[in-house]
Write an enzyme that holds these catalytic residues in place. Structure first.
Site, mmCIF file in Angstrom:
data_model
loop_
_atom_site.group_PDB
_atom_site.id
_atom_site.type_symbol
_atom_site.label_atom_id
_atom_site.label_comp_id
_atom_site.label_asym_id
_atom_site.label_seq_id
_atom_site.Cartn_x
_atom_site.Cartn_y
_atom_site.Cartn_z
ATOM 1 N N ASN A 47 11.406 -39.853 24.231
ATOM 2 C CA ASN A 47 11.069 -41.084 24.954
ATOM 3 C C ASN A 47 12.089 -42.201 24.722
ATOM 4 O OD1 ASN A 47 8.395 -40.094 25.945
ATOM 5 N ND2 ASN A 47 7.968 -40.042 23.752
ATOM 6 N N TYR A 54 -0.357 -34.445 16.313
ATOM 7 C CA TYR A 54 -1.099 -33.600 17.246
ATOM 8 C C TYR A 54 -2.393 -33.103 16.610
ATOM 9 C CZ TYR A 54 2.859 -33.488 20.508
ATOM 10 O OH TYR A 54 3.855 -33.823 21.406
#
Length: 315
Positions: A158, A56
Site C-alpha cells: 500500500n 490476520y
C-alpha cells in the site's frame, strides 16, 4: 542478500482467511486441518508463495499455518513465506495505528517466526506506511534482521512510488515487492494513465507513476483484492456488476475457463506481470481461479472488459 532459490509462482495464496475467523476464539484442530488442506491444494496447483500478516485473524492465521509446518516440515522447502507487519489494532496503549519503530518491527518478525514455526521469512512486507517513520531506524532494523537470517528480502504494501523511493534510499537491500489493491473493480492504477490530462484524472485516488516506477525497478506488483470480492463472478446484486458479470461469463465460455479465471486473466494481461493474491478458503474456487494461467486475452477482449466495467468507452 541472494534471491530465494525457489522461483515465485505467478499466483500468491493469501492466508487472511485461515485460523477460524476474526475473533478471540482459540485455534482448533479443524482450523489446522483446513489450513493443511488449502496449503496442499495451493502447492498442487503450482502456487508456492504464501502471504501472511501478523494481524490476520489476530495471529491465528500464522498460528494455524505454523501448526501445519510443525507437523509436516518438508512443506517449508516447497514454498516462499512472506508476512507483513506495522498495523496495530486499538489496545490498552492507544488507538489503531501504524508502527515502523525498530522495536515493533523486530518484535513482529520474531512473533511471526514463532507462530509460523520457521526460522526465516522469505519476504517481510511493511504493511501500511507509517507517517512517523524514522528512515535510518527502519534501515537499521531491516539490516539487522537480514544479518540474523530472520528475513531474506524486504517489500512494502500500500505504498506509492515516492514512499518506496524514499525508503529505498536508506536500504542496502532492494525492495522487491509492493502489494496494493488491483482488480477489474479497483482500477485507479490503470485509469490514472488513460485519463491523464482530463478532469476525470483529478478524482483518482492513486499516486501517478507508481505502476511505472515498480516496473522500472523490478518491484513485483502483488494484487490484493484481485477477485474483486466476487462482484463479477456471481456474488453481487448490483445491476452494473451483473452486467459486467455477463460479459465476463460470455468471455469465460469463449476461452473455456471460469468467471474467476477471466477476472484474473484481465489483470494478468497487463505487461506489469501482476501477481494476483488469491484469498479464498474454498478449494474449488481456488482451482477455478488458477485456470487464468492458461488464458491470454486478446487486446480486443481486454478493452471490451474495461469498457464494460467503466460503463463507457475509454476517453
Amino acid at each position: 542478500m541472494s534471491k530465494p532459490a525457489i522461483v515465485p509462482s505467478r499466483f500468491i495464496y493469501g492466508c487472511m482467511g485461515l485460523g477460524g475467523g476474526w475473533n478471540q476464539a482459540p485455534l482448533t484442530d479443524n482450523d489446522v486441518k483446513q489450513a493443511q488442506a488449502l496449503i496442499e491444494a495451493a502447492l498442487a496447483l503450482g502456487i508456492n508463495v504464501f502471504d501472511h500478516a501478523d494481524i490476520y485473524t489476530f495471529g491465528k492465521a500464522e498460528q494455524a499455518f505454523g501448526r501445519v509446518l510443525q507437523n509436516a516440515p518438508q512443506l517449508r522447502h516447497q514454498m516462499l513465506l512472506q508476512s507483513k507487519c506495522a498495523i496495530r489494532f486499538v489496545d490498552e496503549q492507544g488507538p489503531k495505528r501504524y508502527d515502523f519503530s525498530a522495536q515493533w518491527i523486530e518484535t513482529s518478525v520474531n512473533e511471526s517466526l514463532r507462530r509460523l514455526h520457521t526460522e526465516r521469512l522469505d519476504v517481510l512486507l511493511l504493511h501500511r506506511p507509517d507517517p512517523l517513520m524514522e528512515l535510518e531506524e527502519v534501515a537499521e532494523v531491516i539490516n539487522r534482521l537480514q544479518q540474523q537470517g530472520k528475513i531474506a528480502q524486504i517489500g512494502v504494501s500500500n505504498m506509492h512510488h515516492f514512499q518506496i523511493a524514499y525508503l529505498q534510499s536508506a536500504l542496502a537491500t532492494p525492495i522487491v515487492a509492493n502489494q496494493i489493491e488491483m482488480s477489474l473493480a479497483q482500477r485507479d492504477w490503470l485509469e490514472d494513465g488513460i485519463t491523464t490530462g482530463s478532469p476525470a484524472n483529478q478524482a483518482m485516488g492513486y499516486a501517478s507513476g507508481t505502476l511505472e516506477y515498480c516496473q522500472l525497478h523490478q518491484i513485483r506488483l502483488q494484487a490484493w483484492g484481485s477477485l474483486a470480492q466476487g462482484r463479477f463472478s456471481g456474488a453481487s446484486d448490483d445491476k452494473h456488476d451483473q452486467a459486467v458479470a455477463q460479459t465476463v461469463q460470455r468471455l469465460a465460455v469463449q476461452y473455456d475457463c471460469s468467471s474467476e479465471a477471466m477476472v484474473l486473466a484481465w489483470l494478468m494481461r497487463h505487461p506489469a506481470n501482476i501477481q494476483p493474491v488469491i484469498g479464498t478458503t474454498n478449494e474449488v474456487r481456488l482451482a477455478k481461479a488458477c485456470q487464468a494461467q492458461k488464458v491470454k486475452l486478446s487486446r480486443v477482449h481486454w478493452y471490451e472488459l474495461l469498457e464494460a466495467v467503466r460503463g463507457e468507452e475509454v476517453p
